[in-house]
Enzyme design. Sequence first.
Site, PDB file in Angstrom:
ATOM      1  N   LYS A  36      27.846  70.956   3.392  1.00 50.75           N
ATOM      2  CA  LYS A  36      27.588  71.327   4.777  1.00 50.75           C
ATOM      3  C   LYS A  36      26.691  72.573   4.858  1.00 50.75           C
ATOM      4  O   LYS A  36      26.538  73.309   3.884  1.00 50.75           O
ATOM      5  CB  LYS A  36      28.923  71.552   5.525  1.00 50.75           C
ATOM      6  CG  LYS A  36      29.846  70.314   5.553  1.00 50.75           C
ATOM      7  CD  LYS A  36      29.243  69.176   6.308  1.00 50.75           C
ATOM      8  CE  LYS A  36      30.170  68.062   6.799  1.00 50.75           C
ATOM      9  NZ  LYS A  36      30.952  67.257   5.899  1.00 50.75           N
TER      10      LYS A  36
HETATM   11  C1  LIG Z   1      32.305  66.358   6.335  1.00 52.22           C
HETATM   12  C2  LIG Z   1      32.853  65.709   7.561  1.00 52.22           C
HETATM   13  C3  LIG Z   1      34.211  65.800   7.911  1.00 52.22           C
HETATM   14  C4  LIG Z   1      35.254  66.309   6.981  1.00 52.22           C
HETATM   15  O1  LIG Z   1      35.088  67.601   6.597  1.00 52.22           O
HETATM   16  P1  LIG Z   1      35.997  68.220   5.436  1.00 52.22           P
HETATM   17  O2  LIG Z   1      35.839  69.691   5.620  1.00 52.22           O
HETATM   18  O3  LIG Z   1      35.431  67.747   4.140  1.00 52.22           O
HETATM   19  O4  LIG Z   1      37.389  67.755   5.632  1.00 52.22           O
HETATM   20  C5  LIG Z   1      34.602  65.321   9.140  1.00 52.22           C
HETATM   21  N1  LIG Z   1      33.737  64.739   9.980  1.00 52.22           N
HETATM   22  C6  LIG Z   1      32.438  64.588   9.664  1.00 52.22           C
HETATM   23  C7  LIG Z   1      31.529  63.946  10.660  1.00 52.22           C
HETATM   24  C8  LIG Z   1      31.955  65.048   8.436  1.00 52.22           C
HETATM   25  O5  LIG Z   1      30.672  64.853   8.114  1.00 52.22           O
END
Ligand SMILES: *Cc1c(COP(=O)(O)O)cnc(C)c1O
Length: 401
Positions: free
Chosen positions: A199
């Site tokens: 991210k």
């Molecule tokens: C990455 C992601 C998540 C989950 O995030 P985590 O921190 O890995 O639990 C949820 N929703 C979307 C759209 C994502 O891309």
Amino acid sequence: MMKQIADLRDTRTIPTRTSFLPLSRPDIGEEEKAEVLDTLNSDWLSKGPKTKKFEEQFKDYVGAKHAIALSSCTAALHIALLTVGVMPGDEVITSPLTFIATGNAILYVGAKPVFVDIQRDTYNMDPELLEQRITEKTKAIIPVHFAGLPCEMDDIQKIAKKYQIPIIEDAAHAIGASFKGKKVGNIGDITCFSFYATKTLTTGDGGLITTNNEDFARKLEILSLHGMSTGAWQRYSPTGSAKWEMVELGYKYNMTDIQASLGIHQLAKIDSFVKKREDIFCFYDKMLKEIPEIQIPASRGYCKHARYIYPIVLRTEKLTAGRLELINHLKAENIGTGIHFISIHLQPYYEKLFGFKPEAFQNALYVSDRILSLPLFTKMTENDAYYVVNKIKGFIQKYCV
Ligand SMILES: *Cc1c(COP(=O)(O)O)cnc(C)c1O
């Protein structure tokens, strides 16, 4: 077609590469490393002063009243649903074109995911189709700001207000985004962010919730730490009290100070991160927009896009080869790609559980079969992107009909 490709020819030399260009790469500076070391040398490793500092900094950044740092966005979505009171048998509306975590959180609380098909250009939930999916069982709406472009929040909020349904935003892609001048994190009732390794802001793994609702904030805090009335930081600090009670069935979802050490410095750089991604994003736009076989991401004048990923939709009806061939073609040229996402309604587990038909969500089906994310990260150069564009053009030229 051939003419259009020829028009796109550029005079600069095509760069070659021997090293792999990944889909994404973290951007960790010396400040992050020093802060982590400082934490490791301190007496406090789990949720403590640095997590508190990160929460303060984050709520100031988005302009929200409360921020609760967590172990992941998945955890955030889970306790957000519990906090607004979603119970087994209830329905939660969301987009099918999202990461499975969004749907899974709905299943964790025993509710049923109800999908609203996406718009063909933004890949976000189509607000025109939202109202017809609402029933008396609908207890929450989860808009997902796909790729970092905010959903049509005015329309969604209007409908949510009419039926008094809380909005929980999945803003895993949307740190730094805004809608009509309002930062994501300060729009819906609860907003969930992700700091997973790929991210835009990363703490390795991590998540965070923002809300302006004091009762929600208190409940989220308790649910994130076993359901205890006070956290360890309040109990063991010099001014704290050792007394606590368990008042809810909570989870172990807190962030740690090691993660927050990364977060503090990542957040200080977030706008410059988004800007660097934006430069590459716009370069891709410019280079790919004339190719009829490719649909580039949409924009909205009233939205600030967070530029988390660069997804293209391959118009395979104009080609004699499909997405898998393009993925392999790019891989052979040392380019990594990703699929964001296979529509949740097509996942075998969901199909088996709810009997979703592929055609039930036409746009999600179309996009899910054709979407592909190109490399996008802060340390990428325009030359890297130019290399990717060239290899894509080579593929299109070879397989266009
Ligand atoms: C990455 C992601 C998540 C989950 O995030 P985590 O921190 O890995 O639990 C949820 N929703 C979307 C759209 C994502 O891309």
